[in-house]
Design a protein around this motif. Structure first.
Motif, mmCIF file in Angstrom:
data_model
loop_
_atom_site.group_PDB
_atom_site.id
_atom_site.type_symbol
_atom_site.label_atom_id
_atom_site.label_comp_id
_atom_site.label_asym_id
_atom_site.label_seq_id
_atom_site.Cartn_x
_atom_site.Cartn_y
_atom_site.Cartn_z
ATOM 1 N N THR A 107 71.160 138.360 -11.895
ATOM 2 C CA THR A 107 71.346 137.284 -10.917
ATOM 3 C C THR A 107 72.215 136.160 -11.484
ATOM 4 O O THR A 107 72.213 135.045 -10.977
ATOM 5 C CB THR A 107 69.983 136.724 -10.451
ATOM 6 O OG1 THR A 107 69.161 136.465 -11.591
ATOM 7 C CG2 THR A 107 69.273 137.721 -9.549
ATOM 8 N N VAL A 129 67.559 141.343 -5.425
ATOM 9 C CA VAL A 129 66.580 140.278 -5.608
ATOM 10 C C VAL A 129 65.803 140.591 -6.883
ATOM 11 O O VAL A 129 65.293 141.698 -7.046
ATOM 12 C CB VAL A 129 65.603 140.180 -4.417
ATOM 13 C CG1 VAL A 129 64.614 139.027 -4.639
ATOM 14 C CG2 VAL A 129 66.357 139.971 -3.114
ATOM 15 N N LYS A 181 69.114 137.854 4.392
ATOM 16 C CA LYS A 181 69.127 136.469 4.877
ATOM 17 C C LYS A 181 67.700 135.963 5.059
ATOM 18 O O LYS A 181 67.357 134.844 4.635
ATOM 19 C CB LYS A 181 69.899 136.387 6.187
ATOM 20 C CG LYS A 181 70.054 134.984 6.763
ATOM 21 C CD LYS A 181 70.961 135.017 7.992
ATOM 22 C CE LYS A 181 71.211 133.603 8.532
ATOM 23 N NZ LYS A 181 70.013 133.007 9.120
ATOM 24 N N LYS A 200 65.741 135.252 1.848
ATOM 25 C CA LYS A 200 66.102 133.999 1.204
ATOM 26 C C LYS A 200 65.668 132.775 2.024
ATOM 27 O O LYS A 200 65.711 131.653 1.528
ATOM 28 C CB LYS A 200 67.613 133.970 0.939
ATOM 29 C CG LYS A 200 68.030 134.999 -0.110
ATOM 30 C CD LYS A 200 69.539 135.071 -0.315
ATOM 31 C CE LYS A 200 69.874 136.136 -1.358
ATOM 32 N NZ LYS A 200 71.334 136.251 -1.585
ATOM 33 N N GLU A 201 65.244 132.998 3.246
ATOM 34 C CA GLU A 201 64.759 131.904 4.089
ATOM 35 C C GLU A 201 63.239 131.758 4.010
ATOM 36 O O GLU A 201 62.713 130.631 4.002
ATOM 37 C CB GLU A 201 65.155 132.147 5.546
ATOM 38 C CG GLU A 201 66.628 131.998 5.831
ATOM 39 C CD GLU A 201 66.992 132.333 7.275
ATOM 40 O OE1 GLU A 201 68.156 132.131 7.652
ATOM 41 O OE2 GLU A 201 66.095 132.795 8.018
ATOM 42 N N TYR A 213 60.245 130.987 -3.807
ATOM 43 C CA TYR A 213 61.288 131.355 -2.855
ATOM 44 C C TYR A 213 62.366 132.163 -3.570
ATOM 45 O O TYR A 213 62.405 132.240 -4.805
ATOM 46 C CB TYR A 213 61.895 130.110 -2.213
ATOM 47 C CG TYR A 213 62.613 129.185 -3.182
ATOM 48 C CD1 TYR A 213 63.989 129.271 -3.388
ATOM 49 C CD2 TYR A 213 61.906 128.223 -3.907
ATOM 50 C CE1 TYR A 213 64.643 128.425 -4.282
ATOM 51 C CE2 TYR A 213 62.546 127.367 -4.800
ATOM 52 C CZ TYR A 213 63.911 127.478 -4.981
ATOM 53 O OH TYR A 213 64.537 126.657 -5.880
ATOM 54 N N VAL A 214 63.236 132.779 -2.776
ATOM 55 C CA VAL A 214 64.369 133.533 -3.314
ATOM 56 C C VAL A 214 65.605 132.642 -3.237
ATOM 57 O O VAL A 214 66.010 132.209 -2.149
ATOM 58 C CB VAL A 214 64.612 134.835 -2.523
ATOM 59 C CG1 VAL A 214 65.800 135.603 -3.118
ATOM 60 C CG2 VAL A 214 63.359 135.716 -2.534
ATOM 61 N N ARG A 215 66.195 132.363 -4.384
ATOM 62 C CA ARG A 215 67.383 131.515 -4.443
ATOM 63 C C ARG A 215 68.602 132.285 -3.925
ATOM 64 O O ARG A 215 68.573 133.515 -3.800
ATOM 65 C CB ARG A 215 67.594 131.042 -5.888
ATOM 66 C CG ARG A 215 68.452 129.804 -6.044
ATOM 67 C CD ARG A 215 68.303 129.187 -7.427
ATOM 68 N NE ARG A 215 68.770 130.061 -8.508
ATOM 69 C CZ ARG A 215 68.789 129.710 -9.800
ATOM 70 N NH1 ARG A 215 68.359 128.500 -10.164
ATOM 71 N NH2 ARG A 215 69.216 130.551 -10.712
ATOM 72 N N ALA A 216 69.677 131.591 -3.656
ATOM 73 C CA ALA A 216 70.886 132.209 -3.089
ATOM 74 C C ALA A 216 71.447 133.322 -3.960
ATOM 75 O O ALA A 216 72.070 134.263 -3.463
ATOM 76 C CB ALA A 216 71.951 131.139 -2.855
ATOM 77 N N GLY A 251 69.700 135.470 -5.548
ATOM 78 C CA GLY A 251 68.755 136.575 -5.607
ATOM 79 C C GLY A 251 67.644 136.381 -6.620
ATOM 80 O O GLY A 251 66.746 137.220 -6.722
#
Length: 397
Positions: free
Chosen positions: A129, A138, A326, A329-330, A342-345, A347
């Protein structure tokens, strides 16, 4: 006749739609089935994945969920052959686990090429990542930056200024060594030397003697699972006389090495079965009855990653890769294990980490009571900062 023809066409289209909806959603779990990583991942990860599938009733969007198993044997060519066959010939939609960094990096690029999804629940290379990030991966397992940088920085700040590092001689071990070295130097310490060993080394005596001869006060161990167990056991046999720091420690290492020998060792991780009510309930009531031991982080990751993926598929209303990524990541992480984050941009799954210390046998009050929390490391600061990342998906701040 035209009305009949139109009705027939509608019936045919409806049948095709139903057939498409009934097409299985296939998850490929690619892991080490018989090698050095199997105890800390392997069958336990398979069982955890089955639990996640069961919690969704075995179906998603009307499609039955199938779990397909593969053994990469810790060889990149074998892992790639399995992944390519799955994608090209066996309609696998998602690959997960991949508990070997070299295999995971190769599979990540193949996944991008095929526009599928990789849930790297057991691969630790920071490159997944970072500089080799893709929009299709991810990463759940704490990466080599998070594992090595955090513990090395904490120990150096606490006075462990002089280090020697024994590292595994492949992508994962090299990355652990490099990240630890950077943290040690940044915090006023020095690395007096290092040595690298092949995976599956049985005799660490020459490496331990080099560590003793270096004059360093700390031995940093940048390997994992069977190699880590062998290194620590033999270091104690040699009466090393150096503080031992583990850069990647699993709960199963404690009974394998002996709690007395491990007492006082500090390391970082994101999960411990006895952290809170949810982690205890899932570990004791779901996992332990099946595996007869408490879960490792890798095994919990298998459950958490699939639950998050399924939630994203539900929210997107489709298994389309771009739409699901999408949503992944939201949506915040949320499941029966007490997961949060959370999943960062890029991954990277962002979660709080904890600096743990292994208790002495006298301090343990019940079976598997091994860890105490020394410090919470906020997820926002525990991973590669956006400003330092080489991933083009991550906006610099």
């Amino acid at each position: 006749m035209r009305v009949v023809a139109a009705l027939f066409s509608l019936l045919m289209l409806s049948s095709i739609a139903v057939a498409q909806e009934a097409k299985p959603l296939r998850i490929g779990l690619l892991t080490d089935m018989n090698g050095p990583y199997t105890d800390n991942d392997g069958q336990g990860a398979i069982e955890a994945a089955k639990m996640a599938i069961a919690d969704f009733g075995g179906k998603i969007l009307g499609r039955p969920i199938e779990l397909v198993l593969g053994d990469h044997q810790n060889k990149t060519d074998i892992g790639m052959a399995v992944a390519r066959r799955w994608y090209d010939n066996e309609n696998v939609d998602v690959i997960m686990d991949v508990n070997n960094s070299a295999v995971a990096l190769a599979v990540s690029w193949l996944t991008k090429e095929k526009n599928k999804i990789l849930l790297a629940t057991s691969a630790a290379s920071v490159d997944l990542t970072n500089k080799q990030c893709t929009p299709n991966t991810v990463q759940w397992l704490s990466d080599t930056y998070a594992l090595a940088h955090n513990v090395a920085a904490a120990e150096t700040k606490a006075g462990a200024k002089s280090w020697f590092i024994i590292a595994a001689d492949y992508a994962y071990g090299k990355s652990l060594q490099e990240e630890a070295t950077r943290a040690i130097v940044e915090n006023g310490g020095t690395v007096k030397g290092f040595v690298r060993h092949p995976m599956g080394t049985a005799d660490f005596s020459s490496f331990i003697l080099q560590a003793q001869g270096s004059g360093a006060s700390v031995l940093g161990i940048a390997n994992v699972s069977a190699d880590f167990i062998s290194t620590v056991k033999q270091a104690h046999e040699f009466q090393l006389g150096m503080k031992i720091v583990g850069m990647h420690v699993y709960i199963l290492d404690v009974p394998a090495i002996g709690q007395a020998a491990m007492a006082g060792l500090q390391f970082v991780d994101v999960f411990y079965w006895d952290m809170d009510e949810k982690s205890r309930a899932w570990s004791q009531q779901r996992f332990f009855p099946v595996m007869k031991r408490m879960p490792t982080t890798n095994q919990v990751n298998a459950y958490q990653a699939l639950i998050h993926y399924f939630r994203a598929v539900q929210a997107a209303g489709t298994t389309d890769t771009e739409a699901v990524m999408k949503k992944m990541k939201e949506l915040p992480l949320e499941d029966q294990t007490g997961s949060h984050g959370y999943v960062r941009a890029d991954g990277r799954v962002i979660r709080d980490m904890y600096l743990f210390e292994i208790k002495s046998p006298a301090e343990s009050k019940y079976p598997w009571d091994y860890y105490r929390v020394i410090k919470t490391l906020p997820g926002e600061t525990g991973y590669v900062p956006a400003s330092e990342s080489q991933c083009p998906l991550l906006a610099k701040k």
